[in-house]
Design a protein around this motif. Structure first.
Motif, mmCIF file in Angstrom:
data_model
loop_
_atom_site.group_PDB
_atom_site.id
_atom_site.type_symbol
_atom_site.label_atom_id
_atom_site.label_comp_id
_atom_site.label_asym_id
_atom_site.label_seq_id
_atom_site.Cartn_x
_atom_site.Cartn_y
_atom_site.Cartn_z
ATOM 1 N N HIS A 1 0.809 -0.700 0.429
ATOM 2 C CA HIS A 1 0.245 0.339 0.188
ATOM 3 C C HIS A 1 1.104 1.111 0.034
ATOM 4 O O HIS A 1 2.000 1.188 0.546
ATOM 5 N N GLU A 2 0.320 1.952 -0.156
ATOM 6 C CA GLU A 2 0.754 3.462 -0.488
ATOM 7 C C GLU A 2 1.317 3.748 0.798
ATOM 8 O O GLU A 2 0.542 4.333 1.903
ATOM 9 N N GLY B 1 6.460 -3.313 -4.012
ATOM 10 C CA GLY B 1 6.520 -4.099 -4.519
ATOM 11 C C GLY B 1 5.214 -5.350 -4.847
ATOM 12 O O GLY B 1 3.887 -4.873 -4.680
ATOM 13 N N TRP B 2 5.473 -6.112 -5.231
ATOM 14 C CA TRP B 2 4.192 -7.522 -5.391
ATOM 15 C C TRP B 2 5.001 -9.064 -5.443
ATOM 16 O O TRP B 2 6.075 -9.018 -4.884
ATOM 17 N N ASN B 3 4.517 -9.679 -4.026
ATOM 18 C CA ASN B 3 4.920 -10.893 -4.277
ATOM 19 C C ASN B 3 3.691 -11.876 -4.900
ATOM 20 O O ASN B 3 2.612 -11.871 -4.845
ATOM 21 N N ALA C 1 10.959 2.218 -1.149
ATOM 22 C CA ALA C 1 10.325 4.032 -1.389
ATOM 23 C C ALA C 1 10.820 5.101 -1.179
ATOM 24 O O ALA C 1 10.325 5.002 -1.640
ATOM 25 N N ASP C 2 12.196 4.569 -1.218
ATOM 26 C CA ASP C 2 12.842 6.354 -0.721
ATOM 27 C C ASP C 2 14.721 6.132 -0.275
ATOM 28 O O ASP C 2 14.388 4.857 -0.114
ATOM 29 N N PRO C 3 15.150 6.835 -0.877
ATOM 30 C CA PRO C 3 16.197 6.434 -0.008
ATOM 31 C C PRO C 3 16.777 5.559 1.149
ATOM 32 O O PRO C 3 17.503 5.013 1.303
ATOM 33 N N ILE C 4 15.806 6.880 2.049
ATOM 34 C CA ILE C 4 16.289 6.191 3.749
ATOM 35 C C ILE C 4 16.093 4.790 3.539
ATOM 36 O O ILE C 4 16.657 4.340 4.401
#
Length: 81
Positions: A3-4, A10-12, A34-37
């Motif tokens: 979810h957002e 990703g997908w499983n 989802a982001d660099p961190i």
């Protein structure tokens, strides 16, 4: 699909097939941070290894539920560094 706002996107995919008279169950996951961190957390602080343990446990539990003593196998492929 995740979810957002989740740390990973990703997908499983869950599937089974027959090979040499045995049923094989597998989980294929395609994921990225989802982001660099989160990327740092995923690569260097153990998040990726924890996910491997989770899916290995799920598949081993499925085998035990079906009365089979089986070991899991993990194959990793980096699609894009």
């Amino acid at each position: 699909m995740t979810h957002e706002g989740f740390p990973e996107a990703g997908w499983n995919t869950f599937s089974t097939y027959e090979e040499a008279g045995h049923t094989v169950a597998q989980v294929q996951t395609l994921a990225r941070a989802a982001d660099p961190i989160y990327e740092f957390w995923f690569r260097f602080l153990g998040s990726s290894a924890q996910q491997d343990k989770t899916w290995t446990h799920v598949l081993k539990s499925l085998a035990a539920h079906l009365g089979v003593d089986a070991e899991g196998e993990v194959k990793k492929v980096c699609l894009d560094a």
